[in-house]
Design a protein around this motif. Structure first.
Motif, short mmCIF file in Angstrom:
data_model
loop_
_atom_site.label_atom_id
_atom_site.label_comp_id
_atom_site.label_asym_id
_atom_site.label_seq_id
_atom_site.Cartn_x
_atom_site.Cartn_y
_atom_site.Cartn_z
N GLY A 115 0.83 -1.20 0.00
CA GLY A 115 0.00 0.00 0.00
C GLY A 115 0.86 1.26 0.00
N PHE A 116 0.39 2.28 -0.70
CA PHE A 116 1.15 3.53 -0.76
C PHE A 116 0.23 4.74 -0.71
N GLY A 117 0.71 5.77 -0.05
CA GLY A 117 0.02 7.05 0.01
C GLY A 117 1.05 8.15 -0.12
N ILE A 118 0.96 8.95 -1.18
CA ILE A 118 1.96 9.98 -1.45
C ILE A 118 1.25 11.32 -1.63
N ASN A 119 1.63 12.30 -0.83
CA ASN A 119 1.04 13.63 -0.90
C ASN A 119 1.69 14.42 -2.05
N VAL A 120 0.93 14.62 -3.09
CA VAL A 120 1.48 15.30 -4.27
C VAL A 120 0.88 16.70 -4.39
N ASN A 121 -0.36 16.81 -4.84
CA ASN A 121 -0.98 18.13 -5.02
C ASN A 121 -1.98 18.49 -3.94
N ASN A 122 -2.23 17.59 -3.02
CA ASN A 122 -3.15 17.90 -1.91
C ASN A 122 -2.46 18.82 -0.90
N THR A 123 -3.23 19.72 -0.31
CA THR A 123 -2.65 20.72 0.59
C THR A 123 -3.32 20.78 1.96
N GLN A 124 -4.46 20.12 2.12
CA GLN A 124 -5.18 20.17 3.39
C GLN A 124 -4.97 18.87 4.16
N PHE A 125 -4.68 18.98 5.45
CA PHE A 125 -4.45 17.81 6.29
C PHE A 125 -5.28 17.92 7.57
N PRO A 126 -5.66 16.79 8.15
CA PRO A 126 -6.36 16.83 9.43
C PRO A 126 -5.50 17.54 10.48
N GLU A 127 -6.15 18.11 11.45
CA GLU A 127 -5.45 18.91 12.46
C GLU A 127 -4.35 18.14 13.17
N GLU A 128 -4.57 16.83 13.40
CA GLU A 128 -3.59 16.05 14.17
C GLU A 128 -2.28 15.82 13.43
N THR B 169 3.05 17.97 10.88
CA THR B 169 4.08 16.98 10.57
C THR B 169 4.03 16.48 9.13
N ALA B 170 2.98 16.83 8.38
CA ALA B 170 2.83 16.35 7.01
C ALA B 170 3.14 17.46 6.02
N THR B 171 3.47 17.06 4.80
CA THR B 171 3.70 18.02 3.72
C THR B 171 3.32 17.38 2.40
N SER B 172 3.37 18.16 1.34
CA SER B 172 3.10 17.66 0.00
C SER B 172 4.03 18.34 -0.98
N LEU B 173 4.14 17.78 -2.19
CA LEU B 173 4.97 18.41 -3.21
C LEU B 173 4.43 19.79 -3.56
N ARG B 174 3.11 19.94 -3.53
CA ARG B 174 2.50 21.24 -3.83
C ARG B 174 2.91 22.30 -2.82
N LEU B 175 2.93 21.94 -1.55
CA LEU B 175 3.31 22.90 -0.51
C LEU B 175 4.80 23.24 -0.61
N LEU C 102 6.80 23.01 -3.44
CA LEU C 102 7.17 23.65 -4.70
C LEU C 102 6.39 24.94 -4.97
N GLY C 103 5.20 25.05 -4.36
CA GLY C 103 4.36 26.20 -4.66
C GLY C 103 3.63 26.08 -5.98
N ARG C 104 3.58 24.90 -6.54
CA ARG C 104 2.89 24.65 -7.81
C ARG C 104 2.51 23.17 -7.86
N ASN C 105 1.59 22.85 -8.77
CA ASN C 105 1.18 21.48 -8.93
C ASN C 105 2.22 20.67 -9.70
N THR C 106 2.26 19.37 -9.42
CA THR C 106 3.07 18.41 -10.15
C THR C 106 2.15 17.58 -11.02
N ASP C 107 2.60 17.25 -12.24
CA ASP C 107 1.80 16.42 -13.13
C ASP C 107 1.59 15.06 -12.46
N LEU C 108 0.35 14.80 -12.06
CA LEU C 108 0.06 13.60 -11.28
C LEU C 108 0.26 12.32 -12.09
N THR C 109 -0.09 12.36 -13.36
CA THR C 109 0.08 11.18 -14.22
C THR C 109 1.56 10.86 -14.40
#
Length: 200
Positions: free
Chosen positions: A133-146, A150-156, A158-165
């Protein structure tokens, strides 16, 4: 070898178990290397049954492969996924992602991705499969409060979206390659042991 894409799933690993069991009941073999992807998942779990946030914009899913590895090599399956993720992140974005043993990928101390390996033995013939199983934060920017701190994404980062495909394609190619390397190293190790035994 086979890729299934879904708009939404509760949990990719549960779906994978259903596919394996259904194939066994109809006398078919599950295709090793099957990948299940979902745009969103609602009941994701990580280690110790921790919930995993899986909204639009990330890479969520699992890979199924026939688990013929010996026990001493199975412990490296999670590492192959983590390394594949780091390689994909570096290749697509240039960001120096790092593996945190045993199943996380970090960037600057924040969690970018997580992996979970589960075994499943199908009920008809007793064939064992590994579900990666895998979960990778790419363009998502919202995370649960808990986990917001401690979490981040490529979007946060880089400041831009990454081609998800593109990212998903590179990640899956690296994952398949690294699993192949794992099988190759096991075979080489067994060959060396056999040769040493004959010499002795």
């Amino acid at each position: 070898s086979v890729i299934e894409s879904h708009d939404q799933l509760p949990r990719a690993m549960d779906h994978a178990r259903g596919l394996i069991a259904a194939a066994a009941r109809t006398g078919k073999s599950m295709v090793s290397g099957t990948v299940i992807l979902a745009d969103t998942m609602s009941q994701c779990k990580g280690r110790f049954s921790r919930s995993w946030h899986a909204p639009h914009g990330g890479v969520w899913g699992c890979m199924i492969f026939a688990n013929t590895l010996l026990p001493q090599w199975r412990g490296f399956i999670s590492l192959t996924a983590g390394v594949a993720c780091c390689e994909a992140v570096r290749e697509v974005t240039g960001i120096p992602a790092l593996v945190r043993w045993v199943n996380d990928v970090l960037v600057e101390g924040r969690k970018l991705a997580g992996f979970l390996v589960e075994s499943y033995t199908e009920p008809v013939h007793g064939e064992e499969f590994a579900l990666v199983g895998f979960g990778i934060n790419v363009n998502n920017t919202q995370f649960p409060e808990e986990i917001e701190g401690t979490a981040t994404s490529l979007r946060l980062i880089l400041g831009r979206n990454t081609d998800l495909t593109e990212f998903t394609t590179v990640f899956l190619a690296r994952l398949a390659w690294n699993i192949g390397i794992l099988h190759h190293e096991e075979a080489r190790d067994l060959k060396e042991e056999s040769f040493s035994g004959r010499q002795g």
